[in-house]
Design a protein around this motif. Structure first.
Motif, PDB file in Angstrom:
ATOM      1  N   GLY A  92       0.817  -1.209   0.000  1.00  0.00           N
ATOM      2  CA  GLY A  92       0.000   0.000   0.000  1.00  0.00           C
ATOM      3  C   GLY A  92       0.853   1.263   0.000  1.00  0.00           C
ATOM      4  O   GLY A  92       0.563   2.225  -0.721  1.00  0.00           O
ATOM      5  N   THR A  93       1.913   1.272   0.820  1.00  0.00           N
ATOM      6  CA  THR A  93       2.797   2.438   0.877  1.00  0.00           C
ATOM      7  C   THR A  93       3.509   2.650  -0.456  1.00  0.00           C
ATOM      8  O   THR A  93       3.606   3.779  -0.952  1.00  0.00           O
ATOM      9  CB  THR A  93       3.839   2.255   1.992  1.00  0.00           C
ATOM     10  OG1 THR A  93       3.167   2.166   3.251  1.00  0.00           O
ATOM     11  CG2 THR A  93       4.815   3.425   2.022  1.00  0.00           C
ATOM     12  N   LEU A  94       3.989   1.581  -1.055  1.00  0.00           N
ATOM     13  CA  LEU A  94       4.697   1.703  -2.333  1.00  0.00           C
ATOM     14  C   LEU A  94       3.767   2.210  -3.431  1.00  0.00           C
ATOM     15  O   LEU A  94       4.184   3.001  -4.289  1.00  0.00           O
ATOM     16  CB  LEU A  94       5.308   0.359  -2.727  1.00  0.00           C
ATOM     17  CG  LEU A  94       6.463  -0.133  -1.840  1.00  0.00           C
ATOM     18  CD1 LEU A  94       6.924  -1.521  -2.268  1.00  0.00           C
ATOM     19  CD2 LEU A  94       7.639   0.846  -1.902  1.00  0.00           C
TER      20      LEU A  94
ATOM     21  N   SER B 152       1.260   4.252  -2.944  1.00  0.00           N
ATOM     22  CA  SER B 152       1.092   5.682  -2.672  1.00  0.00           C
ATOM     23  C   SER B 152       2.291   6.477  -3.179  1.00  0.00           C
ATOM     24  O   SER B 152       2.148   7.553  -3.773  1.00  0.00           O
ATOM     25  CB  SER B 152       0.916   5.909  -1.164  1.00  0.00           C
ATOM     26  OG  SER B 152      -0.264   5.303  -0.687  1.00  0.00           O
ATOM     27  N   VAL B 153       3.486   5.955  -2.937  1.00  0.00           N
ATOM     28  CA  VAL B 153       4.701   6.647  -3.391  1.00  0.00           C
ATOM     29  C   VAL B 153       4.744   6.702  -4.917  1.00  0.00           C
ATOM     30  O   VAL B 153       5.120   7.729  -5.504  1.00  0.00           O
ATOM     31  CB  VAL B 153       5.950   5.949  -2.826  1.00  0.00           C
ATOM     32  CG1 VAL B 153       7.226   6.520  -3.442  1.00  0.00           C
ATOM     33  CG2 VAL B 153       5.997   6.091  -1.306  1.00  0.00           C
ATOM     34  N   GLU B 154       4.362   5.608  -5.578  1.00  0.00           N
ATOM     35  CA  GLU B 154       4.340   5.599  -7.039  1.00  0.00           C
ATOM     36  C   GLU B 154       3.371   6.651  -7.579  1.00  0.00           C
ATOM     37  O   GLU B 154       3.666   7.341  -8.563  1.00  0.00           O
ATOM     38  CB  GLU B 154       3.945   4.210  -7.557  1.00  0.00           C
ATOM     39  CG  GLU B 154       5.005   3.136  -7.371  1.00  0.00           C
ATOM     40  CD  GLU B 154       6.181   3.318  -8.327  1.00  0.00           C
ATOM     41  OE1 GLU B 154       6.073   4.116  -9.282  1.00  0.00           O
ATOM     42  OE2 GLU B 154       7.217   2.670  -8.106  1.00  0.00           O
ATOM     43  N   ARG B 155       2.204   6.793  -6.927  1.00  0.00           N
ATOM     44  CA  ARG B 155       1.241   7.817  -7.361  1.00  0.00           C
ATOM     45  C   ARG B 155       1.818   9.215  -7.156  1.00  0.00           C
ATOM     46  O   ARG B 155       1.641  10.108  -7.992  1.00  0.00           O
ATOM     47  CB  ARG B 155      -0.079   7.664  -6.593  1.00  0.00           C
ATOM     48  CG  ARG B 155      -0.888   6.443  -6.989  1.00  0.00           C
ATOM     49  CD  ARG B 155      -2.356   6.572  -6.550  1.00  0.00           C
ATOM     50  NE  ARG B 155      -2.482   6.730  -5.106  1.00  0.00           N
ATOM     51  CZ  ARG B 155      -2.612   5.709  -4.258  1.00  0.00           C
ATOM     52  NH1 ARG B 155      -2.609   4.460  -4.723  1.00  0.00           N
ATOM     53  NH2 ARG B 155      -2.753   5.924  -2.971  1.00  0.00           N
ATOM     54  N   MET B 156       2.511   9.419  -6.027  1.00  0.00           N
ATOM     55  CA  MET B 156       3.135  10.713  -5.751  1.00  0.00           C
ATOM     56  C   MET B 156       4.155  11.058  -6.829  1.00  0.00           C
ATOM     57  O   MET B 156       4.167  12.161  -7.386  1.00  0.00           O
ATOM     58  CB  MET B 156       3.807  10.674  -4.378  1.00  0.00           C
ATOM     59  CG  MET B 156       4.645  11.898  -4.044  1.00  0.00           C
ATOM     60  SD  MET B 156       5.519  11.705  -2.456  1.00  0.00           S
ATOM     61  CE  MET B 156       6.534  13.180  -2.443  1.00  0.00           C
ATOM     62  N   PHE B 157       5.034  10.091  -7.149  1.00  0.00           N
ATOM     63  CA  PHE B 157       6.059  10.325  -8.158  1.00  0.00           C
ATOM     64  C   PHE B 157       5.439  10.570  -9.536  1.00  0.00           C
ATOM     65  O   PHE B 157       5.904  11.428 -10.300  1.00  0.00           O
ATOM     66  CB  PHE B 157       7.021   9.136  -8.225  1.00  0.00           C
ATOM     67  CG  PHE B 157       7.935   9.015  -7.032  1.00  0.00           C
ATOM     68  CD1 PHE B 157       8.096  10.067  -6.139  1.00  0.00           C
ATOM     69  CD2 PHE B 157       8.642   7.835  -6.799  1.00  0.00           C
ATOM     70  CE1 PHE B 157       8.951   9.953  -5.037  1.00  0.00           C
ATOM     71  CE2 PHE B 157       9.497   7.714  -5.711  1.00  0.00           C
ATOM     72  CZ  PHE B 157       9.641   8.767  -4.824  1.00  0.00           C
ATOM     73  N   ALA B 158       4.401   9.800  -9.848  1.00  0.00           N
ATOM     74  CA  ALA B 158       3.756   9.962 -11.155  1.00  0.00           C
ATOM     75  C   ALA B 158       3.126  11.344 -11.282  1.00  0.00           C
ATOM     76  O   ALA B 158       3.231  11.990 -12.340  1.00  0.00           O
ATOM     77  CB  ALA B 158       2.700   8.871 -11.351  1.00  0.00           C
ATOM     78  N   GLU B 159       2.486  11.830 -10.228  1.00  0.00           N
ATOM     79  CA  GLU B 159       1.855  13.145 -10.266  1.00  0.00           C
ATOM     80  C   GLU B 159       2.893  14.257 -10.360  1.00  0.00           C
ATOM     81  O   GLU B 159       2.711  15.234 -11.094  1.00  0.00           O
ATOM     82  CB  GLU B 159       0.990  13.344  -9.021  1.00  0.00           C
ATOM     83  CG  GLU B 159      -0.355  12.658  -9.089  1.00  0.00           C
ATOM     84  CD  GLU B 159      -1.242  13.305 -10.150  1.00  0.00           C
ATOM     85  OE1 GLU B 159      -1.956  14.284  -9.829  1.00  0.00           O
ATOM     86  OE2 GLU B 159      -1.206  12.857 -11.312  1.00  0.00           O
ATOM     87  N   ILE B 160       3.996  14.101  -9.631  1.00  0.00           N
ATOM     88  CA  ILE B 160       5.065  15.102  -9.721  1.00  0.00           C
ATOM     89  C   ILE B 160       5.620  15.137 -11.137  1.00  0.00           C
ATOM     90  O   ILE B 160       5.846  16.208 -11.717  1.00  0.00           O
ATOM     91  CB  ILE B 160       6.175  14.786  -8.696  1.00  0.00           C
ATOM     92  CG1 ILE B 160       5.672  15.089  -7.275  1.00  0.00           C
ATOM     93  CG2 ILE B 160       7.451  15.597  -8.983  1.00  0.00           C
ATOM     94  CD1 ILE B 160       6.600  14.613  -6.176  1.00  0.00           C
ATOM     95  N   GLY B 161       5.844  13.960 -11.730  1.00  0.00           N
ATOM     96  CA  GLY B 161       6.336  13.902 -13.095  1.00  0.00           C
ATOM     97  C   GLY B 161       5.359  14.514 -14.084  1.00  0.00           C
ATOM     98  O   GLY B 161       5.766  15.132 -15.076  1.00  0.00           O
ATOM     99  N   ARG B 162       4.066  14.369 -13.821  1.00  0.00           N
ATOM    100  CA  ARG B 162       3.050  14.904 -14.733  1.00  0.00           C
ATOM    101  C   ARG B 162       3.002  16.425 -14.713  1.00  0.00           C
ATOM    102  O   ARG B 162       2.932  17.069 -15.771  1.00  0.00           O
ATOM    103  CB  ARG B 162       1.680  14.325 -14.361  1.00  0.00           C
ATOM    104  CG  ARG B 162       0.534  14.796 -15.254  1.00  0.00           C
ATOM    105  CD  ARG B 162      -0.784  14.211 -14.807  1.00  0.00           C
ATOM    106  NE  ARG B 162      -1.211  14.721 -13.504  1.00  0.00           N
ATOM    107  CZ  ARG B 162      -1.792  15.917 -13.327  1.00  0.00           C
ATOM    108  NH1 ARG B 162      -1.989  16.747 -14.344  1.00  0.00           N
ATOM    109  NH2 ARG B 162      -2.161  16.291 -12.104  1.00  0.00           N
ATOM    110  N   VAL B 163       3.053  17.027 -13.514  1.00  0.00           N
ATOM    111  CA  VAL B 163       2.865  18.479 -13.432  1.00  0.00           C
ATOM    112  C   VAL B 163       4.151  19.259 -13.722  1.00  0.00           C
ATOM    113  O   VAL B 163       4.110  20.476 -13.900  1.00  0.00           O
ATOM    114  CB  VAL B 163       2.310  18.897 -12.053  1.00  0.00           C
ATOM    115  CG1 VAL B 163       0.987  18.196 -11.778  1.00  0.00           C
ATOM    116  CG2 VAL B 163       3.313  18.617 -10.931  1.00  0.00           C
TER     117      VAL B 163
END
Length: 699
Positions: free
Chosen positions: A134-136, A138-149
C-alpha cells in the motif's frame, strides 16, 4: 503536549495532520532545518521567475521566506484543511500572490507541465514509513503526479533524511525514467539543524524525456556546496555515498557527546576530484586525562611514509603516542600516497573545518587547537614503481625520508597499506631519484609532494641499497638468535651453516647472512615470483652458488622435503606474512604453525639445529594456541620481544640440554658481534647483538 503519532503509518493520514496542526496552532514546524540551511541549494536550482509547487507545505516558513527574497510564484498544497486555513490567514496581507490549497498530491488537480519546480521538505519521508504494498503504491502515485505536473527540464527538489529504503526507491524510480539525479549533503547552519543528529540531503531530480535505448544514468553527489559534483557509476554507489555520510554523522554525534571509550575509531576522507582516500583520522581518547583549557584536543599529522611505523600504524602505538602527548583527545592524521600535499600549513588549513567536527564535548568555541607533528615538515614519499602480483595484488615501491634524515625504500602491498613488507636503506645519494623535469616541478612547491617516477625506469647508480643495514628490528633479532648455535668457543661468522629461509621479501635477511657469514649456504623459499622480481630489481638482491631462491609454496616444499628425507638444515627461518588480515595473526599464516606441519619442520633440522619464527599475532587466544603447538614440538623455546613493535621472535631447539642462561647468551652475542666487526667491513653501530639478547626469556 504529545504530538507524536501512535504508529508511523499515521504520518500519511490526513486525520493525524488535522489534529497535529490544531494542537500546535500557528507555531511553525520545521522539518529538517530552516530556509537558512537550504537556501544555497534552493537558489542554485530555482530561478526567481519559476513557477514553484510546494507539496505537503505544513506550516513551515520555507515558502514565506522564499517569497520574501523574490520567489513570488509559489503554490502550496497540503492534505490538512486546518493548516491550509492557518497559512492563508497568516499570509493574506503580507504575501497576497502566494496561494495555499487543500489538495492530495497523489491526485493533483493541476494541468500537465504547469510547474518548473516541485519542492518537498519531508513529505516523502512522512509517506514512505515502510515498504508495504500500500505504501509503495502511494509513493508511485506521488512520483507519477510530480512527473506529470513538471515541465520537461523542470526539477523535483526533495529534502529528506534519505533513509535507505526511501533513497533507494526515489533514486531507482527517477533514474529509470531517464532523469539525472544529483544529491546534496546539506551543511548545518541553523541552531535547529545542529541539534539534529542525522544529516539532511536534498535530492535534485531533473525531468528529461525518456528515450528508448538511452545511455548511462547520470548520478552525482555533492558533498559540499563549493565542490564539483562527483559522478558515480551506479545507484548502489550513490546510495553508499549517502550511507557513509550518515554513518559519519552518527559517529560525530557519538564523539562530540562523549568519549570513544577505548574503541578503535577511524575515518577516511577522500579527495574531492578523484574520490581516492586523502586523509585517515584515528580518534584516540585518554579518559584518565583531566581536561583543561590547554589539553582538551590536539591534531597530530603523521609525515608521509611514516604511517607504517608502530607508533603511528597500530592501535597500541597510537595509544602510546596519545599518552605521551597528554591530550584528552588526540586526532592522529595519516596522509595517503597518490595525493599532493603542498605544506604543513596547507594541510592545517584544509583540515581545520573537518577536525573541529570531531572535537570532544565541551570544547570552548574560541579554543585554539594545536597541530602537532615530528620533524617539522610533511615528509617525503616518492613512488618509484607500481605493480600487480597475481598472488599478492597491487603493490608499490616507494622511497621515504626517515626520522634520521636518511632515505628508505619500501615494498608495500596495497591490501595492507599499514605494513611495510620489505625495507632497505638507501645510500646517501640515493634520494636523487626523480627526473630533472619532475625535480623542477617539485622545487616550485613550498612543500614536499608525492612524486611518481616512470614505471619503466630502472634503479640508477645513485640508488644503491646499503646491504649491511638491517632496517627491520625483527630481522636483527633473528640474526642475533644464531648465537644459539654456539659451541664452547662461541658461534663465529665463518662457521659452516646451512639455512632454509621461508619468505623472501626484498631479500635483505638472506643477503645479510650471505654477506656476513662467509661459509653459509641459503635456500630461500618464495611463493610469489613477482616478489623475486621486485627484490632483484629494486633491492639489489642477487643469487650465486651460496644463495638460491626456490619459487614454490613453502608449505608444499617443506612437506615434500621432509617426506622424502632429503633435507637437513642447521637453521630454518620463517619470515612469511599472511595475506588474510582478518585473522588476528599477520605473520605467519596459521598453516605454518600447525602442530603437524611443525613436526615436518623439526625433521628438517640437524640435531643441534635451530628454528627461528617471526610471530605477529594480536589475538591473545590464537597466540596461546600457537605457543602451545610450538612447545609441543620443540622442548626448548626462547622468546625475544621487539620493543615498540608487535613482532615477537621465537628461537626453538630440539633439546633442553642446549639450554643457555642469560649470561651465556650475552657472552655468545658479544663474541659474534666482535667477529662480525671485521676490519674493512662496514658495521652499523646501532646494531648491538649482546644488548639485543638481554631480554630473551625461556617460555
Amino acid at each position: 503536549m504529545n504530538l507524536l503519532p501512535k504508529s508511523s503509518k499515521e504520518f500519511s493520514s490526513a486525520e493525524y495532520w488535522e489534529t497535529f496542526f490544531k494542537k500546535r496552532g500557528g507555531s511553525a514546524f520545521e522539518w529538517y532545518g530552516t530556509y537558512v540551511d537550504h537556501c544555497a541549494v534552493l537558489h542554485k536550482y530555482i530561478k526567481p521567475k519559476d513557477k514553484v509547487l510546494v507539496v505537503g507545505c505544513g506550516n513551515s516558513e520555507l515558502s514565506e521566506q522564499m517569497y520574501d527574497v523574490g520567489y513570488q510564484s509559489i503554490t502550496n498544497i497540503d492534505i490538512s484543511e486546518v493548516v491550509i486555513n492557518q497559512m492563508k490567514e497568516r499570509n493574506a496581507v503580507r504575501r497576497p500572490a502566494m496561494t495555499f490549497t487543500k489538495m492530495d498530491m497523489m491526485q493533483m488537480e493541476f494541468s500537465d507541465s504547469q510547474f518548473q519546480v516541485v519542492l518537498d521538505k519531508g513529505t516523502l519521508d512522512a509517506i514512505m514509513t515502510d515498504e508495504s504494498d500500500g505504501t509503495l503504491r502511494s509513493v508511485e502515485r506521488m512520483f507519477a503526479e510530480i512527473g506529470r505536473v513538471l515541465q520537461v527540464g523542470g526539477r523535483f527538489l526533495c529534502i529528506s533524511l534519505a533513509q535507505e529504503h526511501i533513497a533507494k526507491k526515489a533514486v531507482s524510480h527517477f533514474s529509470q525514467e531517464g532523469w539525472p539525479v544529483r544529491v546534496h549533503a546539506i551543511e548545518e547552519q541553523s541552531e535547529a539543524s545542529r541539534q539534529f543528529v542525522m544529516p539532511v540531503f536534498t535530492f535534485v531530480f531533473t525531468k528529461f524525456k525518456k528515450l528508448p535505448g538511452a545511455g548511462q544514468k547520470i548520478l552525482e553527489m555533492c558533498a559540499e556546496e563549493q565542490e564539483k559534483p562527483l559522478r558515480l557509476e551506479s545507484t548502489e554507489q550513490l546510495l553508499e555515498s549517502v550511507k557513509v555520510r550518515q554513518q559519519y554523522a552518527l559517529l560525530r554525534s557519538h564523539l562530540t557527546k562523549g568519549s570513544s571509550s577505548g574503541e578503535n575509531v577511524s575515518l577516511t576522507f577522500c579527495d574531492r576530484e578523484s574520490g581516492k582516500p586523502r586523509y585517515t583520522f584515528y580518534v584516540v581518547d585518554q579518559p584518565s586525562v583531566k581536561p583543561t583549557r590547554t589539553n582538551n584536543f590536539a591534531i597530530f599529522i603523521v609525515p608521509q611514509g611514516r604511517e607504517t611505523e608502530w607508533i603511528f600504524g597500530t592501535d597500541e602505538g597510537r595509544k602510546q603516542l596519545s599518552k605521551s602527548a597528554a591530550f584528552k583527545r588526540l586526532l592522529v592524521v595519516a596522509l595517503h600516497r597518490d595525493q599532493l600535499y603542498q605544506s604543513m600549513e596547507a594541510i592545517q588549513s584544509e583540515l581545520s573545518g573537518k577536525v573541529m567536527e570531531l572535537a570532544p564535548y565541551g570544547l570552548p568555541p574560541d579554543q585554539q587547537v594545536p597541530f602537532l607533528s615530528v620533524g617539522g615538515d610533511i615528509g617525503v614519499r616518492t613512488v618509484q614503481y607500481r605493480g600487480v602480483s597475481d598472488i599478492s595484488g597491487e603493490y608499490v615501491i616507494e622511497d621515504v625520508k626517515g626520522e634520521d634524515g636518511n632515505y628508505y625504500r619500501h615494498l608495500v602491498f596495497l591490501s595492507n597499506v599499514n605494513v611495510v613488507q620489505s625495507e632497505g636503506k638507501l645510500l646517501h645519494n640515493a634520494s636523487k631519484t626523480v627526473s630533472t623535469q619532475k625535480k623542477k616541478k617539485k622545487d616550485k612547491r613550498k612543500g614536499r609532494s608525492c612524486l611518481e617516477a616512470e614505471n619503466n625506469s630502472s634503479p640508477k647508480a645513485g640508488q644503491a641499497i646499503d646491504k649491511s643495514y638491517l632496517c627491520c628490528n625483527h630481522h636483527r633479532a633473528m640474526i642475533a638468535g644464531l648465537v644459539l648455535l654456539s659451541n664452547k668457543d662461541g658461534f663465529l661468522a665463518d662457521a659452516v651453516i646451512s639455512l632454509l629461509v621461508v619468505g623472501l621479501g626484498g631479500g635483505s635477511l638472506p643477503l645479510f647472512i650471505h654477506d656476513f657469514f662467509s661459509q653459509s649456504t641459503i635456500d630461500a623459499i618464495e611463493i610469489d615470483p613477482e616478489v623475486l622480481e621486485v627484490a632483484t630489481r629494486w633491492f639489489e638482491f642477487s643469487q650465486d652458488d651460496r644463495i638460491r631462491v626456490i619459487v614454490a609454496d613453502g608449505l608444499h616444499y617443506i612437506r615434500t622435503l621432509a617426506d622424502n628425507g632429503n633435507g637437513s638444515y642447521d637453521v630454518v627461518m620463517f619470515d612469511v606474512d599472511s595475506k588474510d588480515i582478518t585473522l588476528g595473526m599477520s605473520c605467519p599464516p596459521p598453516a605454518f604453525v600447525d602442530q603437524a606441519f611443525l613436526q615436518k619442520v623439526r625433521s628438517l633440522l640437524a640435531p643441534q639445529g635451530l628454528f627461528i619464527l617471526n610471530l605477529v599475532c594480536r589475538d591473545h587466544a590464537l597466540k596461546e594456541k600457537v605457543m602451545a603447538a610450538i612447545k609441543s614440538v620443540f622442548p626448548l623455546v626462547y622468546l625475544q620481544k621487539i620493543e615498540g613493535e608487535v613482532n615477537e621472535i621465537l628461537y626453538c631447539q630440539l633439546s633442553t640440554d642446549l639450554k643457555a642462561g642469560s649470561k651465556d647468551l650475552l657472552e655468545a652475542g658479544q663474541i659474534l658481534e666482535n667477529d662480525l666487526k671485521k676490519p674493512g667491513r662496514h658495521w652499523d653501530q646501532t646494531y648491538r647483538l649482546a644488548e639485543m639478547l638481554k631480554k630473551v626469556t625461556i617460555v
